[in-house]
Every structure is written in C-alpha cells, then in structure tokens.
Design a protein around this motif. Structure first.
Motif, PDB file in Angstrom:
ATOM      1  N   ALA A   1       4.410 -21.852   1.244  1.00 52.59           N
ATOM      2  CA  ALA A   1       4.863 -20.683   2.005  1.00 52.59           C
ATOM      3  C   ALA A   1       6.358 -20.836   2.254  1.00 52.59           C
ATOM      4  O   ALA A   1       6.839 -21.935   2.562  1.00 52.59           O
ATOM      5  CB  ALA A   1       4.114 -20.552   3.326  1.00 52.59           C
ATOM      6  N   ALA A   2       7.085 -19.750   2.124  1.00 49.66           N
ATOM      7  CA  ALA A   2       8.542 -19.789   2.244  1.00 49.66           C
ATOM      8  C   ALA A   2       8.995 -19.014   3.471  1.00 49.66           C
ATOM      9  O   ALA A   2       8.429 -17.974   3.824  1.00 49.66           O
ATOM     10  CB  ALA A   2       9.202 -19.211   0.992  1.00 49.66           C
ATOM     11  N   VAL A   3      10.051 -19.535   4.098  1.00 50.12           N
ATOM     12  CA  VAL A   3      10.727 -18.866   5.211  1.00 50.12           C
ATOM     13  C   VAL A   3      12.182 -18.668   4.798  1.00 50.12           C
ATOM     14  O   VAL A   3      12.822 -19.599   4.309  1.00 50.12           O
ATOM     15  CB  VAL A   3      10.657 -19.705   6.500  1.00 50.12           C
ATOM     16  CG1 VAL A   3      11.447 -19.035   7.621  1.00 50.12           C
ATOM     17  CG2 VAL A   3       9.211 -19.904   6.930  1.00 50.12           C
ATOM     18  N   VAL A   4      12.705 -17.469   4.980  1.00 43.60           N
ATOM     19  CA  VAL A   4      14.083 -17.178   4.591  1.00 43.60           C
ATOM     20  C   VAL A   4      14.742 -16.345   5.678  1.00 43.60           C
ATOM     21  O   VAL A   4      14.129 -15.441   6.242  1.00 43.60           O
ATOM     22  CB  VAL A   4      14.126 -16.441   3.223  1.00 43.60           C
ATOM     23  CG1 VAL A   4      13.349 -15.139   3.275  1.00 43.60           C
ATOM     24  CG2 VAL A   4      15.557 -16.193   2.783  1.00 43.60           C
TER      25      VAL A   4
ATOM     26  N   PHE B   1      18.505 -12.147  -4.840  1.00 43.16           N
ATOM     27  CA  PHE B   1      17.969 -12.884  -5.982  1.00 43.16           C
ATOM     28  C   PHE B   1      17.220 -14.130  -5.497  1.00 43.16           C
ATOM     29  O   PHE B   1      16.173 -14.493  -6.050  1.00 43.16           O
ATOM     30  CB  PHE B   1      19.101 -13.267  -6.932  1.00 43.16           C
ATOM     31  CG  PHE B   1      18.660 -14.085  -8.114  1.00 43.16           C
ATOM     32  CD1 PHE B   1      17.625 -13.659  -8.924  1.00 43.16           C
ATOM     33  CD2 PHE B   1      19.273 -15.289  -8.419  1.00 43.16           C
ATOM     34  CE1 PHE B   1      17.210 -14.407 -10.018  1.00 43.16           C
ATOM     35  CE2 PHE B   1      18.874 -16.047  -9.502  1.00 43.16           C
ATOM     36  CZ  PHE B   1      17.835 -15.600 -10.308  1.00 43.16           C
ATOM     37  N   ILE B   2      17.730 -14.759  -4.459  1.00 47.91           N
ATOM     38  CA  ILE B   2      17.036 -15.918  -3.883  1.00 47.91           C
ATOM     39  C   ILE B   2      15.697 -15.486  -3.293  1.00 47.91           C
ATOM     40  O   ILE B   2      14.691 -16.208  -3.404  1.00 47.91           O
ATOM     41  CB  ILE B   2      17.932 -16.602  -2.835  1.00 47.91           C
ATOM     42  CG1 ILE B   2      19.084 -17.329  -3.527  1.00 47.91           C
ATOM     43  CG2 ILE B   2      17.136 -17.574  -1.969  1.00 47.91           C
ATOM     44  CD1 ILE B   2      20.080 -17.958  -2.583  1.00 47.91           C
ATOM     45  N   VAL B   3      15.654 -14.310  -2.654  1.00 47.81           N
ATOM     46  CA  VAL B   3      14.371 -13.803  -2.147  1.00 47.81           C
ATOM     47  C   VAL B   3      13.391 -13.614  -3.298  1.00 47.81           C
ATOM     48  O   VAL B   3      12.199 -13.959  -3.192  1.00 47.81           O
ATOM     49  CB  VAL B   3      14.578 -12.481  -1.388  1.00 47.81           C
ATOM     50  CG1 VAL B   3      13.241 -11.884  -0.974  1.00 47.81           C
ATOM     51  CG2 VAL B   3      15.453 -12.697  -0.168  1.00 47.81           C
TER      52      VAL B   3
ATOM     53  N   PHE C   1      16.166 -10.948   7.910  1.00 49.01           N
ATOM     54  CA  PHE C   1      16.708  -9.775   7.222  1.00 49.01           C
ATOM     55  C   PHE C   1      15.653  -9.078   6.370  1.00 49.01           C
ATOM     56  O   PHE C   1      15.838  -7.915   5.990  1.00 49.01           O
ATOM     57  CB  PHE C   1      17.922 -10.159   6.378  1.00 49.01           C
ATOM     58  CG  PHE C   1      17.631 -11.078   5.223  1.00 49.01           C
ATOM     59  CD1 PHE C   1      17.379 -10.577   3.958  1.00 49.01           C
ATOM     60  CD2 PHE C   1      17.623 -12.457   5.394  1.00 49.01           C
ATOM     61  CE1 PHE C   1      17.128 -11.415   2.880  1.00 49.01           C
ATOM     62  CE2 PHE C   1      17.374 -13.306   4.337  1.00 49.01           C
ATOM     63  CZ  PHE C   1      17.121 -12.783   3.075  1.00 49.01           C
ATOM     64  N   LEU C   2      14.539  -9.745   6.060  1.00 50.63           N
ATOM     65  CA  LEU C   2      13.455  -9.060   5.362  1.00 50.63           C
ATOM     66  C   LEU C   2      12.858  -7.969   6.243  1.00 50.63           C
ATOM     67  O   LEU C   2      12.495  -6.891   5.762  1.00 50.63           O
ATOM     68  CB  LEU C   2      12.362 -10.056   4.954  1.00 50.63           C
ATOM     69  CG  LEU C   2      12.775 -11.171   3.990  1.00 50.63           C
ATOM     70  CD1 LEU C   2      11.564 -11.994   3.602  1.00 50.63           C
ATOM     71  CD2 LEU C   2      13.438 -10.603   2.746  1.00 50.63           C
TER      72      LEU C   2
ATOM     73  N   VAL D   1      22.496 -17.824   3.333  1.00 57.71           N
ATOM     74  CA  VAL D   1      21.057 -17.643   3.476  1.00 57.71           C
ATOM     75  C   VAL D   1      20.404 -19.017   3.480  1.00 57.71           C
ATOM     76  O   VAL D   1      20.759 -19.898   2.690  1.00 57.71           O
ATOM     77  CB  VAL D   1      20.492 -16.754   2.345  1.00 57.71           C
ATOM     78  CG1 VAL D   1      20.816 -17.334   0.977  1.00 57.71           C
ATOM     79  CG2 VAL D   1      19.003 -16.548   2.499  1.00 57.71           C
ATOM     80  N   GLN D   2      19.460 -19.190   4.394  1.00 52.55           N
ATOM     81  CA  GLN D   2      18.735 -20.459   4.524  1.00 52.55           C
ATOM     82  C   GLN D   2      17.284 -20.236   4.126  1.00 52.55           C
ATOM     83  O   GLN D   2      16.684 -19.216   4.493  1.00 52.55           O
ATOM     84  CB  GLN D   2      18.805 -20.976   5.964  1.00 52.55           C
ATOM     85  CG  GLN D   2      18.105 -22.312   6.173  1.00 52.55           C
ATOM     86  CD  GLN D   2      18.138 -22.743   7.635  1.00 52.55           C
ATOM     87  OE1 GLN D   2      17.897 -21.937   8.529  1.00 52.55           O
ATOM     88  NE2 GLN D   2      18.430 -24.007   7.872  1.00 52.55           N
TER      89      GLN D   2
END
Length: 645
Positions: free
Chosen positions: A108-111, A92-94, A118-119, A16-17
C-alpha cells in the motif's frame, strides 16, 4: 496526536513524498522484515526500469530506499522527489505508485506533498463533508491500483475509523487489510484521479519535444550518451545569476567554434523554459546569432542557451572533483537488480557485449545510481562532473558529427506553446468541473446544435438558481452551493414559508410577538390579578399592531418618494403595471401629486433579477466578474452575447 503532527518533518516546496508499506507483514522480526522489503525493492526497480530509463526528470528522479521502523511508522520503502516547475513529474510518480500497488498486491502506498493529500484535492468536489485535512491523516492509500479511504466509523462494529481521532499507520493498514471493499473510494473520486492520470504510460513519449540545436560538439556527444543531462543544463541556464555568467565570458569546455547541428530531446517544461527566456550572450563568449529572419535562427538561439547552461555546470564541477564515484557493481543490491532485469526481458535478447547491449547496460546503471540512494550520499550526482567524465571516456570526430547533420530527424511542432482563448476556456471548464455530470467530459457539439441549445436556453434556471442560493442554509465556513445546483430535487416546507410570511406581513394579529416591538425587561409580578394581566396583554397587542401600522406607513411613504426618482424608474413593473406606467410616462412630472394617492404597483422581481444579471455580464466584456462567478458556482452557464454592439 496534535503534537505528533506538529513534530512531523515538513515536505519541501515543489516536492512529493511517497512511502510503500506492507499491508500484512508475515514476520515481526526486524531483520526478516528488512530482507523481505529489500527483495521487494529489487523487484520494483526491475519492474519500473523500462519506464524510467527513458524518462527525463526536471530536478530529482524517483528513488526508493529502505527506512527502518521509527516511532509509530513501521519499516517501509520510501523517498522524496523534488519536481521543481514540472508538476507532471509528481503525477507520473502517482502513476508509478498505482502501477506498483497493482503489480504487488501486498503493498500500500501513501503519497503527499507540501499541500498535504493532493490526491484528495484533485477530487475535492466529490469528497464527503466529514473528510478534511484534519480528518484525512493516515486514511488515504493507494492499494491494488485504486484509491482507498478509511471510512468514518460512527457506530461500533462498522468498518473504518472515527473522524475525531487519527489512526496510527499500523492501525490504518489493519483496517485496510480487513475491510478492503469498504475502504475503496467512491466511483466519482476514483474517476477524478483516473482522469488526471489518463494517457500514461504513453504520455511519457507525448511529453517529449525534439528540436534542432546548434551546439558545440561536446554537448552533442554528452546528450547522445546521457540524454537526461539536458535537465540540469536547462535549469542552470534558467536559474543563472551574475556569478554563473562570469564562467561564460570565455568558454573553456564547450567552445563555439566546434558547433554542429544536432537533435535534442526536451520535455515540454524544459523546452518552454529555454525557449521563452530572452538572453543576449556576452561579446567575449564568441557566440553570435544570425538575423531573426534566418531559417535556423531558433536552432542557433537554443544552442547558444544550452551551451551557457552546460558551461555553468562544468565550471562548478571542481567543487567535488576529488570524490570518486563508486561503481554500481560494488553495491550489494546491484546483482539482484541485474538478475531481475534479465528475468523481465529488459535486454530484449541482445547478445552480451554487443553495442545495443552496452547501451542498455549503461542506461540501467544510470537508473540504478539515481533510484537506489544510500543514506550518506545526496540524491543527485554532480552533473558537471558527469559531463566531463562522458567527454573523457568518449572519443568523437567533428567531421562525423557534421556529416550526421543531413540525417537528423524532423523537429516537433511547438504549437502547443500557444493556447487559443477557446482552448483556454475548455481547459478551465475541465479543471473547474463544469460540463461534467457523470464523470465524463462533454463532447464537442456541431455549431448547429450549439445554436439550437442557446436559442432554447431558458432564463427560468437563472431566477430559480438565485432563489435557491439565497434560501440555502450555510455554515460559518462560508456560502455553500444549494442542493438543487447539484442535480438533487429541491424541497421546502410550504407551511413554514406561509407561517413566516404571515408573521412578517401581520395577516394574523394574534400571532404577533410583542417582543419584536418593545423591550422585555419588566419583572414578573406574581401578585398581579387576572384582570390586570388581560389588560396588559391587550395593551401589548395594541402597541404591536400600532407599531406595525407605523412601519407599513413608513415603508409606503418611502415607496411614494422613490417612485418619482431615477431609482424607482430603474425597476421593471409587472405587465399590467408597466403598460400603465408607459401611458403616463410623458406626464409623470405633472401628476406628481396624483402619484402619491395612486396605489404602488408591484415589481416583476424575476425580470428585474435577470435583466440586472445580464447587464452585469455584458459589462464584464467576457472577463471574470461577480455575475459570471456566481452563476458558474450555481452550475448555470449563460451563452456568450451574440450582439457585439
């Protein structure tokens, strides 16, 4: 834009990035921007330290470092974590990113992972139709603790961004900053994400499993000082190969004659990996197991497997033994990080130099090494070398360890490894979204209510759902669930249906289209007089009517021929016709000639549909099949068959 997407570095599988951007940077100078981000990094790590020092990662830990501006991507904080087989690390990282964006409102976060956004996949059933993998690029952010999606801008002046173009990160952040309320994801989307993250941060402790293991004394000492080393040890055993096992023919570091009983803390994933694998040790290793009926057989087996994992890691430690690990105090970020920990009350008022203070300091240093990565060193240290360092720096007494065996905490139950069919069905229903209409799960009902519900179940929903599905208009991408199955009112144009039936059955001869019955390849002749034109039209209508009569006659002959066969008998007629058929069933063979002249009785289409579906469901014997899959996609749940015969 398409070339930029193709050139973007791909994310490794099972990784995951994540990226943290300043929504509205105050300074455009690169140096000032970097200093501000580095200060935020220290504050973030200090905020997350109480959560992360106790966490056991499957493969790689959560880590952040500064990334300078590159191309269209502004300077930011980011990292990549390989979570391996434990997908809970990813979620958990999310949760951590949501916590960061809620605590630091200007972030602001991008994952994303190798599957993309995947969100959005988690909330796929609630997404607008215009949002797909192609149109979601640089549109999805975690901001102020909630999911935000840049809306589709269809007219100038509206908030959002057109779906047919990809905004740059800077453009997207500007829209997010100026139209925050418009970008907030709809409630069902946010509810789906909230449901997936339900239970954190308490879920961290719930995901641990404590078990007794009969291990060499050195392993008990290492795990007491660094509990997170259990993960690489289990992975080394789980992913072993014949070359690795050569080091386990004779144990040099963790000899079996020093074994003691100790309590080991696993994650659910690590325990399942270790416990489920069958393994017979080499006779030369010195590890022997008691009989299966022995009350401590499982502790002996788990300890034997752990010993092999630890020995494999230590056998590989010489590959980088010449490298000396730099002290954390030499890192320029350490002093600021330590000050932030003290401000946040991490040391809980312990006196500096006390045993508890030293333990907390050791955990903080380990966390800092894992989470603050530099550009020249790998994300993971050599675990075998770290084990040897712990053994070298720690003195222990085998007698003391044996005395502690009588005071071990009780083991946790591993009943969670076994899932009943009912529990599996419930989990599948939750993941499939069935039984969820308002964002909340259905609560368990008493047996009496379930029986009443099944007894009052109306099969009309089955026939109506199938009709809606057949009549629904779908695109080239495949069949879509009709709107009636989504709790929306079903509507249709009765005039259009009547007109279509009239044209099909020929009740209005004047509406027949001659193009359906003969080729239209004759050339127009402007010199044909009006009388010849009228005659041509009449002949065309006559030919059309004649062709339609021939078609009806052909269909009637087919019906008459099939009525006396098994195919004809397999269908159910309407009530009046079925009674008539029952009266003449015994003499059907003798009246074959009379049946030709008898009028064909209409079929009960709904009854035939329901009976065939129920017969198909019964033949599936509770397993997945075409009938159950089709009905479930339509939102129809047939109660299980109570008649087991």
């Amino acid at each position: 834009i398409s070339m930029d997407v193709l050139q973007r570095p791909s994310i490794p599988e099972d990784a995951v990035q994540y990226q943290l951007f300043l929504v509205h940077p105050e300074s455009s100078e690169a140096e000032a921007h970097e200093r501000f981000l580095q200060q935020i990094l220290q504050n973030i790590l200090a905020e997350l330290a109480p959560l992360l020092v106790q966490y056991i990662w499957q493969h790689q830990p959560f880590n952040l470092r500064y990334h300078p501006e590159k191309g269209d991507v502004p300077a930011h904080l980011g990292g990549v974590t390989e979570f391996g087989d434990n997908v809970e690390d990813e979620w958990f990282i999310v949760y951590l990113l949501k916590h960061i964006t809620r605590t630091f409102s200007d972030i602001a976060a991008v994952v994303c992972d190798n599957d993309g956004q995947f969100l959005l996949i988690e909330a796929a059933e609630h997404l607008p139709k215009w949002l797909d993998p192609d149109s979601s690029e640089n549109r999805v952010f975690l901001y102020r603790g909630e999911l935000h999606i840049l809306p589709n801008r269809t007219h100038s002046g509206e908030a959002g961004w057109p779906r047919d173009s990809v905004p740059t990160v800077a453009q997207a952040l500007e829209v997010l900053h100026s139209h925050t309320e418009s970008c907030l994801a709809k409630q069902p989307i946010c509810a789906a994400l909230t449901k997936r993250l339900d239970g954190y941060p308490d879920k961290i402790q719930q995901n641990f499993h404590r078990a007794h293991c009969y291990v060499p004394a050195g392993i008990a000492v290492v795990l007491s000082k660094s509990p997170d080393l259990i993960a690489p040890a289990v992975s080394a055993f789980y992913l072993r190969d014949p070359v690795d096992l050569q080091a386990c023919r004779t144990f040099h570091t963790f000899t079996p004659d020093t074994r003691v009983m100790t309590s080991v803390k696993f994650t659910h994933c690590l325990y399942a990996q270790l416990q489920q694998q069958s393994f017979v040790p080499d006779r030369r290793s010195g590890f022997t197991l008691p009989v299966h009926s022995h009350p401590q057989y499982r502790a002996h087996e788990l300890g034997m497997k752990l010993a092999h994992g630890f020995e494999i890691l230590c056998s590989k430690s010489g590959q980088s033994s010449s490298e000396k690990e730099a002290s954390v105090s030499s890192n320029p970020l350490w002093r600021g990080f330590l000050d932030s920990l003290k401000k946040n009350g991490y040391f809980k008022g312990e006196l500096e130099g006390s045993v508890r203070y030293k333990d907390l300091m050791t955990s903080a240093e380990s966390f800092f090494r894992q989470s603050v990565t530099s550009t020249h060193r790998p994300a993971i240290q050599n675990p075998g070398q770290e084990m040897l360092k712990v053994l070298e720096d720690t003195s222990y007494s085998l007698e003391d360890l044996k005395n502690q065996e009588a005071h071990l905490p009780p083991e946790d139950s591993d009943a969670w490894l076994d899932i009943s069919p009912q529990e599996l069905e419930r989990l599948l229903e939750e993941r499939g979204g069935r039984g969820v209409s308002d964002g909340t799960c259905k609560t368990a009902q008493p047996d009496e209510e379930v029986q009443e519900e099944e007894a009052g179940y109306s099969l009309i929903a089955v026939t109506q759902g199938m009709k809606n599905f057949i009549n629904a208009m779908s695109s080239h991408e495949g069949a879509e669930i009709p709107s009636s199955c989504l709790a929306q009112p079903f509507s249709f144009d009765p005039d259009a249906v009547t007109s279509a039936l009239d044209r099909l059955l020929g009740s209005k001869d004047e509406e027949l289209d001659s193009d359906d019955f003969e080729d239209d390849d004759e050339e127009d002749d402007n010199d044909v007089d009006e009388d010849e034109g009228v005659q041509n039209c009449e002949s065309q209508e006559q030919a059309g009517a004649e062709a339609l009569d021939n078609l009806r006659k052909y269909m009637d002959e087919m019906d008459q021929e099939l009525q006396s066969t098994n195919i004809g008998r397999s269908f159910t007629l309407n009530n009046r016709a079925s009674n008539k058929a029952d009266a003449s069933k015994s003499s059907l063979a003798e009246l074959g000639s009379e049946l030709v002249e008898e009028e064909i009785q209409p079929l009960d289409v709904d009854l035939n549909l329901v009976s065939n579906l129920l017969e198909s469901l019964a033949s599936q014997a509770g397993l997945a099949g075409p009938a159950s899959n089709l009905l479930q996609s339509l939102g129809i749940h047939i109660p299980p068959d109570a008649d087991q015969s």
